[in-house]
Design a protein around this motif. Structure first.
Motif, PDB file in Angstrom:
ATOM      1  N   THR B  70      87.095  36.020  23.960  1.00 31.33           N
ATOM      2  CA  THR B  70      88.179  35.362  23.223  1.00 31.33           C
ATOM      3  C   THR B  70      89.364  35.215  24.174  1.00 31.33           C
ATOM      4  OG1 THR B  70      89.345  37.357  22.501  1.00 31.33           O
ATOM      5  CG2 THR B  70      87.511  36.604  21.108  1.00 31.33           C
ATOM      6  N   LEU B 124      85.070  29.965  18.543  1.00 31.38           N
ATOM      7  CA  LEU B 124      86.440  30.232  18.123  1.00 31.38           C
ATOM      8  C   LEU B 124      87.224  30.709  19.341  1.00 31.38           C
ATOM      9  CD1 LEU B 124      86.505  32.154  14.717  1.00 31.38           C
ATOM     10  CD2 LEU B 124      87.166  29.791  15.164  1.00 31.38           C
ATOM     11  N   VAL B 175      84.725  27.172  13.868  1.00 26.97           N
ATOM     12  CA  VAL B 175      85.078  26.169  14.847  1.00 26.97           C
ATOM     13  C   VAL B 175      84.459  24.826  14.451  1.00 26.97           C
ATOM     14  CG1 VAL B 175      83.128  26.480  16.421  1.00 26.97           C
ATOM     15  CG2 VAL B 175      85.379  25.927  17.356  1.00 26.97           C
ATOM     16  N   PRO B 271      88.428  23.638  18.791  1.00 28.50           N
ATOM     17  CA  PRO B 271      88.188  24.747  19.706  1.00 28.50           C
ATOM     18  C   PRO B 271      89.186  24.870  20.852  1.00 28.50           C
ATOM     19  CG  PRO B 271      86.628  22.968  20.124  1.00 28.50           C
ATOM     20  CD  PRO B 271      87.427  22.564  18.919  1.00 28.50           C
TER      21      PRO B 271
END
Lengths: 431, 431
Positions: B70, B124, B175, B271
């Motif tokens: 992430t 994501l 997403v 995204p």
């Protein structure tokens, strides 16, 4: 069931309980899993590392969960594992334990793993992904409805058909003992004036909300609702919760999208998660069993005893004063069970994850001094008296609030311990 | 500013943009950080590992952030770092790059790190702790108010004094490209009948909400509000968002605590996170600049150009049909800026964390076919026409919805890419 360990008779953490939490101490600086028993925490990481689980082969592949800084991984193992671990720990602690060599006669491990609660720091038991607060306390919803809309329209038409809920703020959930700053925010100094023009002010109507809350264990995939009769197996256990509420901020902001700043500054929970298994003996029918027939099938549980008979109370202590028990309620005052809340939450396909928290809503009784919030008891204007004669309509700076709840009888209590916080003055902000 | 890399003139990912995201591919099975440029993703993990950042000493101690699944760790480094990294990558990609050896003349690294977007899976971009949805689209709030309460009381008294908001569901944010099941839930088949008795049904009024959303970068401690003029430095960047709404479920459930099941089943975001720095050239005054004088000081920004002129649109394609652009709006249709939303969110002391997401609320214009939802455009009864002549009041199964937004001019667009999803039929549930 008695223990070889000395457990005070009034302890919420009797051998019948075995709640799970996350602790650290001077001796154990990293957060680890533990259970509470009497005046002690049993460090499950130390216990596991020293072969404490040698007599429970099923948990062997998963011992790493006890060294984690949250219980999420343990919770995700599912209810059968939690049940086995709890029953095993009970068997180890029983006076007639079949495995005395594990802990009863193992002084070095006792010294290492049994830590006095007074020397332990409690932490949030779970990493909380999402926090949802329901409104299933029928008497609270009614009392609040009467205050806001009068007795004829106290309950909204939807109230008995679904467990009403809103999404809450997860980041500001803190563990018992964390002081809470009185929030600043927008309020209407004169709510009846037109036009309505807000002022900036410290909250003047800071209130308590006495709730239970359930942690999710087993997740469900997005798009896959959890059937109501399977929902309880998705619950790890329960805690006590104080959903602090800034009533004056709430009154101005909450139409049309619900409470936001009125609740987002803090929510306090107890550190020890009580498994539903520990509460089994205290099951009772929900507040209005006949309402079951009005429910849509997805909310109809096979069992009709989905709530628990747990006496609850909260007390207020003013700075330098004596504690005053302000309210005595009971966890059975809920219209919907946690499995019903969870089934409703997921009926759209919403996915729940281990560590998600579901609050019950404020739990009030019907009699005087059984309300779960001050607003209901004082109606916002009739002060209640504290032990030293001082009066309260809402909370004042320096007040310490403690929620408590325990079921059962002396020597066998299943309880949550204190859910406590002291109110600090609002920050002085300059603009 | 032109690039040595061929970038399609209509690409939302021109050299002026450089948005950040998380990708994987057949070649790169673990999720890593990337930027989008034209038809390519630049794998920042591969780029960093091969010395790509050799000319940017400030980022050297932090290169590990690009191997994370992430962007939370990168975001937490703060705005000055994001700015440096973006400008450095622009300098590497410029036709007249001062560092041609890094990528322009480095074919092996190009082969390794430049991946065609068509071969990449987007994920994501952030782990989202809490998701808050505001209601700052003045025209949307007005349009909805007219539909629900008539034109005289369309806006609540609080609307222009504070950015109204509610807590949303973080777990079900997905997403772009993830299909969405039509939710099941409680609806009133006959809303005017008394008593009101709900039925269980697939949602029949499934709607779009066209929004922008901001990811938080720098956190604030609990109890420490973020001043409005510092708030923008707590924002990592923006995405497009579709806040799917089940209008019939919402109508029955939302009083008094706001939308819950009507929104918790899914929220779709793009995204690629577009940094606020990339949007600087498109600043304009908010929708009602004079409202500033009515605001309490904690919401008064020094700057008066806190929103962005970004044309937005959404299109619907029925199964097997042609795309129809249903609505064209603009991101400038907001009464409050994201810094104002963030300052309001934290004024009580609420703590924000890296990865928290703040939605703007639905962004509608004032003219026909500029509304950010179908409900506003059809008023729930006047169908709109798709290209093939079929009609829609709300979404049907098989419909694909795409939101788009890009600012600027040909060759220099700063945009978000597609925010897309196809509606799958509701699950057939048995009880």
């Amino acid at each position: 069931m008695t223990s070889w360990l000395q457990i005070p008779k009034n302890s919420p953490f009797s051998l019948a309980n075995i709640p799970f939490g996350i602790i650290s101490s001077a001796k154990v600086p990293s957060r680890v899993a533990a259970i509470a028993i009497g005046d002690y925490a049993l460090n499950l990481n130390a216990f596991a590392s020293s072969g404490g689980f040698s007599q429970l082969p099923a948990i062997q592949p998963h011992l790493g969960v006890f060294s984690q800084p949250t219980l999420n991984a343990f919770a995700a193992l599912g209810r059968p594992v939690h049940r086995q671990v709890r029953e095993y720990i009970q068997s180890i602690l029983r006076a007639d334990t079949p495995f005395p060599q594990v802990l009863k006669d193992n002084e070095p491990l006792q010294k290492e793993a049994l830590l006095p609660l007074s020397e332990v720091t409690n932490h949030l038991p779970m990493q909380i992904g999402d926090y949802t607060d329901f409104y299933a306390g029928l008497n609270h919803a009614y009392n609040l409805g009467v205050l806001l809309r009068g007795p004829d329209n106290a309950l909204q038409p939807n109230y008995k058909h679904l467990p009403v809920a809103y999404h809450g703020r997860a980041s500001s959930i803190v563990v018992s003992g964390t002081p809470i700053h009185r929030p600043n925010g927008q309020v209407l100094a004169n709510p009846t004036a037109t036009p309505k023009v807000p002022t900036f002010s410290p909250c003047k109507r800071l209130d308590i909300e006495l709730e239970l809350a359930a942690f999710v264990s087993t997740p469900n995939d997005m798009g896959k609702p959890v059937p109501v009769n399977e929902a309880e197996d998705h619950i790890f256990g329960l805690v006590l919760m104080n959903d602090w509420s800034a009533r004056d901020i709430q009154a101005w902001e909450y139409v049309p999208l619900g409470p936001f700043n009125a609740k987002n500054f803090a929510t306090t929970i107890t550190p020890w998660v009580v498994l539903v298994d520990a509460l089994e003996p205290f099951r009772v029918p929900s507040l209005d069993p006949e309402n079951r027939e009005n429910l849509l099938p997805y909310l109809r549980e096979k069992r009709t005893d989905g709530v628990f008979d747990i006496p609850l109370e909260f007390e207020i202590t003013n700075a330098g004063g004596q504690p005053t028990t302000v309210s005595r309620s009971n966890a059975k005052n809920l219209l919907f069970s946690f499995p019903q809340m969870l089934a409703h939450h997921t009926i759209t396909g919403c996915n729940l994850r281990p560590g998600d928290l579901l609050g019950s809503g404020t739990i009030s009784g019907t009699e005087p001094q059984t309300q779960g919030s001050m607003f209901e008891q004082t109606r916002g204007k009739e002060p209640l008296k504290l032990a030293d004669g001082s009066e309260r309509v809402f909370l004042e700076d320096g007040d310490t609030v403690v929620l408590r709840g325990k079921a059962g009888t002396e020597g066998n209590y299943v309880g949550f311990g204190d859910c406590s916080a002291t109110i600090l003055p609002a920050l002085k902000l300059e603009f």
